[in-house]
Design an enzyme around this catalytic site. Structure first.
Site, mmCIF file in Angstrom:
data_model
loop_
_atom_site.group_PDB
_atom_site.id
_atom_site.type_symbol
_atom_site.label_atom_id
_atom_site.label_comp_id
_atom_site.label_asym_id
_atom_site.label_seq_id
_atom_site.Cartn_x
_atom_site.Cartn_y
_atom_site.Cartn_z
ATOM 1 N N SER A 265 0.821 -1.230 0.000
ATOM 2 C CA SER A 265 0.000 0.000 0.000
ATOM 3 C C SER A 265 0.841 1.261 0.000
ATOM 4 O O SER A 265 1.697 1.433 0.868
ATOM 5 C CB SER A 265 -0.853 0.096 1.265
ATOM 6 O OG SER A 265 -1.505 -1.089 1.530
ATOM 7 N N HIS B 183 -4.436 0.767 -4.551
ATOM 8 C CA HIS B 183 -3.643 -0.340 -5.089
ATOM 9 C C HIS B 183 -3.875 -0.389 -6.587
ATOM 10 O O HIS B 183 -5.011 -0.529 -7.029
ATOM 11 C CB HIS B 183 -4.087 -1.678 -4.502
ATOM 12 C CG HIS B 183 -3.648 -1.886 -3.102
ATOM 13 N ND1 HIS B 183 -2.802 -2.912 -2.736
ATOM 14 C CD2 HIS B 183 -3.917 -1.204 -1.981
ATOM 15 C CE1 HIS B 183 -2.592 -2.836 -1.442
ATOM 16 N NE2 HIS B 183 -3.252 -1.813 -0.952
ATOM 17 N N HIS C 278 -5.215 -9.494 -1.771
ATOM 18 C CA HIS C 278 -5.324 -9.807 -0.342
ATOM 19 C C HIS C 278 -6.443 -10.805 -0.106
ATOM 20 O O HIS C 278 -7.469 -10.769 -0.782
ATOM 21 C CB HIS C 278 -5.641 -8.539 0.462
ATOM 22 C CG HIS C 278 -4.636 -7.453 0.299
ATOM 23 N ND1 HIS C 278 -4.688 -6.550 -0.743
ATOM 24 C CD2 HIS C 278 -3.558 -7.120 1.044
ATOM 25 C CE1 HIS C 278 -3.674 -5.711 -0.624
ATOM 26 N NE2 HIS C 278 -2.966 -6.028 0.443
ATOM 27 N N TYR D 102 -8.440 -10.662 2.294
ATOM 28 C CA TYR D 102 -9.646 -9.949 2.738
ATOM 29 C C TYR D 102 -10.501 -9.424 1.584
ATOM 30 O O TYR D 102 -11.664 -9.069 1.768
ATOM 31 C CB TYR D 102 -9.302 -8.814 3.719
ATOM 32 C CG TYR D 102 -8.485 -7.664 3.150
ATOM 33 C CD1 TYR D 102 -9.041 -6.725 2.292
ATOM 34 C CD2 TYR D 102 -7.157 -7.513 3.510
ATOM 35 C CE1 TYR D 102 -8.291 -5.677 1.783
ATOM 36 C CE2 TYR D 102 -6.397 -6.469 3.016
ATOM 37 C CZ TYR D 102 -6.970 -5.557 2.150
ATOM 38 O OH TYR D 102 -6.223 -4.532 1.655
ATOM 39 N N GLU D 103 -9.916 -9.369 0.392
ATOM 40 C CA GLU D 103 -10.707 -8.919 -0.763
ATOM 41 C C GLU D 103 -11.684 -10.000 -1.211
ATOM 42 O O GLU D 103 -12.566 -9.733 -2.029
ATOM 43 C CB GLU D 103 -9.782 -8.568 -1.922
ATOM 44 C CG GLU D 103 -8.933 -7.339 -1.658
ATOM 45 C CD GLU D 103 -7.945 -7.088 -2.781
ATOM 46 O OE1 GLU D 103 -8.338 -6.476 -3.782
ATOM 47 O OE2 GLU D 103 -6.776 -7.514 -2.662
ATOM 48 N N ALA E 46 2.907 -2.464 4.156
ATOM 49 C CA ALA E 46 2.674 -1.493 5.218
ATOM 50 C C ALA E 46 2.245 -2.309 6.435
ATOM 51 O O ALA E 46 1.508 -3.286 6.289
ATOM 52 C CB ALA E 46 1.564 -0.543 4.804
ATOM 53 N N MET F 103 -1.687 -7.454 6.834
ATOM 54 C CA MET F 103 -2.670 -8.334 6.193
ATOM 55 C C MET F 103 -2.167 -8.924 4.870
ATOM 56 O O MET F 103 -2.963 -9.278 4.002
ATOM 57 C CB MET F 103 -3.956 -7.543 5.922
ATOM 58 C CG MET F 103 -4.549 -6.897 7.157
ATOM 59 S SD MET F 103 -5.929 -5.828 6.715
ATOM 60 C CE MET F 103 -6.122 -4.873 8.227
ATOM 61 N N SER F 104 -0.863 -8.999 4.714
ATOM 62 C CA SER F 104 -0.342 -9.519 3.435
ATOM 63 C C SER F 104 0.939 -10.303 3.669
ATOM 64 O O SER F 104 1.212 -10.746 4.782
ATOM 65 C CB SER F 104 -0.070 -8.346 2.487
ATOM 66 O OG SER F 104 0.977 -7.542 2.982
ATOM 67 N N ASN G 97 1.885 2.887 11.333
ATOM 68 C CA ASN G 97 1.080 3.285 12.504
ATOM 69 C C ASN G 97 1.442 2.384 13.673
ATOM 70 O O ASN G 97 2.015 1.307 13.476
ATOM 71 C CB ASN G 97 -0.415 3.121 12.182
ATOM 72 C CG ASN G 97 -0.744 1.700 11.758
ATOM 73 O OD1 ASN G 97 -0.471 1.302 10.608
ATOM 74 N ND2 ASN G 97 -1.291 0.923 12.661
ATOM 75 N N HIS H 230 -7.479 3.858 7.337
ATOM 76 C CA HIS H 230 -6.733 3.479 6.130
ATOM 77 C C HIS H 230 -6.050 4.681 5.476
ATOM 78 O O HIS H 230 -4.925 4.575 4.973
ATOM 79 C CB HIS H 230 -7.679 2.780 5.149
ATOM 80 C CG HIS H 230 -7.013 2.302 3.906
ATOM 81 N ND1 HIS H 230 -6.021 1.326 3.922
ATOM 82 C CD2 HIS H 230 -7.166 2.647 2.606
ATOM 83 C CE1 HIS H 230 -5.606 1.112 2.685
ATOM 84 N NE2 HIS H 230 -6.279 1.893 1.865
#
Ligand code: HPA
Length: 285
Positions: free
Chosen positions: A35, A66, A88, A90-91, A118, A216-217, A240, A252
């Site tokens: 990201s 993205h 991802h 989550y997609e 990230a 998440m990746s 963060n 985000h």
């Protein structure tokens, strides 16, 4: 072999052939950009750009911020293939789709992978803007991308995961960081499925299991890359503090903004790493 496996292998081969037909030669390194880390691809000289839509069977990106294209070009004298925009879990993709590009890269004959992401910082010193070399990962929360019939053409059923992130490449990256005077940390990356950010309790829990950063990746792609015996280097850009470690909430837009700000450091570092990237694929050293 099940029919499903045969189909999957065919899809991989079709995608690899379509990419191969557009490239002047086989890239030395595949690079996945996370990201807000896209601009590294602009540094590639004489780029060949392939939209994911043009590649048979390639999944499409759905996340805002993205992009979805492959950029092949020369950076610091090395011919690289950059994935701008990744897939991802989550997609809604299955793990075999998330990791499809890695199989395609392996099929193309690419033997090295540089993966960036990230991430939220858990360890105290991993503040926003920090770059972290991934030394190991926690995949407890990651459905295995190797589940199902084993793809014997790529690797064994029970793949060793003792040294997922290549030690030689980690040393090289530390030297490169010294050279370009970019501060660098090392740490363990933990996978969460997302898309919701973690709860403070989840962060406390994963911290006790040894995690330094969370995202998440990366873990699915890396597991598959190792299954294909690729040499992997992973770099997290801490955008963060992880949930509960700061007063505010996570959002985000801030994550993406923070990634963009720290990007100059990452680009400088990656260029220097690529310059010296040299690995004996027989020994992994
Ligand atoms: N959690 C999960 N993924 C992330 C985070 C986070 O805090 N920051 C950037 N990607």
């Amino acid at each position: 072999m099940t029919i499903h496996t045969e189909q999957y292998l065919q899809q991989i081969d079709q995608a690899a052939s379509a990419i191969r037909a557009k490239l002047p030669s086989i890239p030395d390194i595949a690079i996945i950009l996370g990201s807000g880390l896209g601009p590294l691809a602009d540094k590639a000289k004489d780029p060949v750009i392939l939209d994911y839509k043009e590649i048979p069977n390639f999944p499409q990106s759905t996340v805002v911020g993205h992009e979805g294209r492959l950029v092949a070009g020369t950076i610091e004298g090395t011919f690289v293939l950059i994935m701008k925009g990744r897939f991802h879990y989550y997609e809604g993709y299955e793990m075999e789709q998330v990791t499809f590009p890695i199989r395609v890269f392996a099929r193309l004959g690419i033997r090295s992978l540089l993966v960036t992401n990230a991430a939220g910082g858990i360890r105290e010193d991993l503040k926003p803007g920090t770059l972290m070399l991934i030394t190991d990962h926690l995949s407890y929360l990651c459905p295995s991308p190797l589940r199902g019939p084993n793809l014997d053409t790529f690797g064994p059923r029970f793949k060793d995961m003792t040294q997922v992130y290549n030690k030689t490449l980690i040393s090289l990256a530390k030297k490169a960081a010294d050279t370009v005077k970019v501060p660098i940390k090392e740490g363990i990356y933990a996978f969460f499925r997302g898309p919701q950010y973690e709860t403070p309790a989840e962060i406390r829990g994963i911290k006790t299991l040894g995690a330094d950063a969370v995202g998440m990746s990366t873990v699915p792609e890396t597991i598959v890359a190792r299954h294909c015996d690729m040499a992997v280097l992973g770099i997290s850009l801490i955008t963060n503090k992880a949930a509960g470690l700061n007063d505010g909430e996570l959002n985000h837009a801030e994550v993406t903004q923070s990634a963009q700000q720290a990007e100059r450091n990452l680009v400088a570092l990656v260029k220097e790493i690529i310059k010296d990237w040299n690995i004996d694929h027989d020994t992994g050293m």
